[in-house]
Write a protein that holds these residues in place. Structure first.
Motif, mmCIF file in Angstrom:
data_model
loop_
_atom_site.group_PDB
_atom_site.id
_atom_site.type_symbol
_atom_site.label_atom_id
_atom_site.label_comp_id
_atom_site.label_asym_id
_atom_site.label_seq_id
_atom_site.Cartn_x
_atom_site.Cartn_y
_atom_site.Cartn_z
ATOM 1 N N UNK A 59 45.634 41.623 28.213
ATOM 2 C CA UNK A 59 45.263 41.360 29.482
ATOM 3 C C UNK A 59 44.144 40.266 29.747
ATOM 4 N N UNK A 60 44.194 39.599 28.783
ATOM 5 C CA UNK A 60 43.021 38.390 28.800
ATOM 6 C C UNK A 60 41.638 38.790 28.433
ATOM 7 N N UNK A 61 41.306 40.080 27.875
ATOM 8 C CA UNK A 61 40.028 40.785 27.869
ATOM 9 C C UNK A 61 39.821 40.743 26.306
ATOM 10 N N UNK A 62 38.600 41.295 25.872
ATOM 11 C CA UNK A 62 38.358 41.425 24.630
ATOM 12 C C UNK A 62 38.186 42.988 24.210
ATOM 13 N N UNK A 63 37.577 43.031 22.783
ATOM 14 C CA UNK A 63 37.126 44.389 22.465
ATOM 15 C C UNK A 63 36.303 45.538 23.363
ATOM 16 N N UNK A 64 36.339 46.610 22.970
ATOM 17 C CA UNK A 64 35.213 47.267 23.899
ATOM 18 C C UNK A 64 33.896 46.834 23.458
ATOM 19 N N UNK A 65 33.104 46.637 24.436
ATOM 20 C CA UNK A 65 31.887 45.896 24.311
ATOM 21 C C UNK A 65 30.674 46.794 23.606
ATOM 22 N N UNK A 66 31.023 48.026 23.453
ATOM 23 C CA UNK A 66 29.864 49.062 23.110
ATOM 24 C C UNK A 66 29.233 48.461 21.585
#
Ligand SMILES: C[S@@+](CC[C@H](N)C(=O)[O-])C[C@H]1O[C@@H](n2cnc3c(N)ncnc32)[C@H](O)[C@@H]1O
Length: 269
Positions: A156-163
């Motif tokens: 969906x155009x996002x990235x990996x979880x940012x945690x």
């Protein structure tokens, strides 16, 4: 942009954290008239329990999210609350005013390059000899869920979880640099199976505290589709053979202490 929380939805979906609160509190004994800070207090479930540790003292819950603080404050029970970021507590907590800082399930929301700021703030607010008891996601946390959600996010155009899920080897130098010692305490990874007994529990967890981490990196127009697809694929991939959706949690679990006056003087030579 940071994650936007819904305090009421979160408060209804924390059973998997609450089952480990006894583990966090075991052995903690601040002075009965002391001050305890719950850092990233969320909806205040653990914060309210801290009142029992300091019957003649004070409990302060601090969280970056106003919706969480609203829900926590509305529940009453004795603590005071403030909206503040863990990276900068100066407006909310004076220097050397706290005997015990507790933090559960919060600090992995702080970016890796800002963890040192948080630990410096913990050391600043603790009295000499004060205790820091924390648990946060550590290296390997919810790996199966992240594999699914990272993939859907990228589609969906996002990235990996940012945690930030650090290992003890990565966190130890940060604690030491802040003057928080683990001699007599510990810094370790703890593997836990956390209960998600059915599909409703998994979806409640995803909606209240997981998918919101991915959304700031997604275009607003993609978010509804991301949510629907993430839930569909997570439900398909994360069901265990026993019918539960229990998750493999890996926690960075620590007990550290700010150096006392004498130790601080000795280490300065
Ligand atoms: C999963 S909740 C945990 C809440 C609570 N400690 C508990 O055990 O239920 C994570 C919390 O960390 C808070 N948080 C995230 N980043 C933060 C920051 N930089 N400073 C303070 N709180 C933060 C969020 O607003 C949220 O309330």
């Amino acid at each position: 942009m940071t994650a936007v929380w819904d305090g009421e939805l979160y408060a209804a979906n924390t059973a998997h954290h609450r089952r480990f609160d006894d583990h966090v509190l075991a052995g903690l004994a601040p002075p009965p008239d002391g001050t305890v800070l719950d850092l990233g207090c969320g909806a205040g479930d653990l914060t309210r329990r801290l009142v029992g540790l300091v019957p003649r003292g004070r409990v302060l819950g601090v969280d970056a999210d106003p919706s969480m603080v609203r829900v926590a404050a509305a529940a009453g029970g004795g603590p005071e609350y403030a909206v503040a970021r863990a990276q900068d507590l100066r407006g909310a907590v004076p220097d050397a005013s706290v005997d015990l800082v507790v933090s559960t399930a919060a600090l992995h929301w702080v970016p890796a390059d800002e963890q040192a700021l948080v630990l410096a703030e913990v050391a600043r607010v603790l009295r000499p000899g004060g205790t820091f008891r924390a648990e946060l996601g550590g290296a390997g946390q919810i790996a199966a869920a992240r594999a699914v959600l990272d993939e859907v996010s990228r589609e969906h155009g996002g990235g990996a979880g940012p945690w930030c899920f650090p290992s003890p080897q990565e966190y130890a130098p940060l604690l030491a640099a802040a003057g928080l010692g683990t001699d007599g305490g510990w810094l370790r990874l703890v593997h836990q199976r956390r209960s998600m007994p059915d599909a409703d529990a998994l979806v409640g967890w995803l909606r209240s505290q997981v998918l919101i981490a991915y959304e700031p990196a997604l275009e607003p127009a993609s978010r509804a589709s991301f949510r629907a697809e993430a839930e569909r694929r997570a439900l398909a991939a994360l069901r265990r053979d026993d019918g539960t959706y229990d998750q493999d949690y890996v926690r960075l679990d620590l007990l550290a202490r700010r150096a006392g006056e004498q130790e601080a003087l000795r280490s300065r030579g």
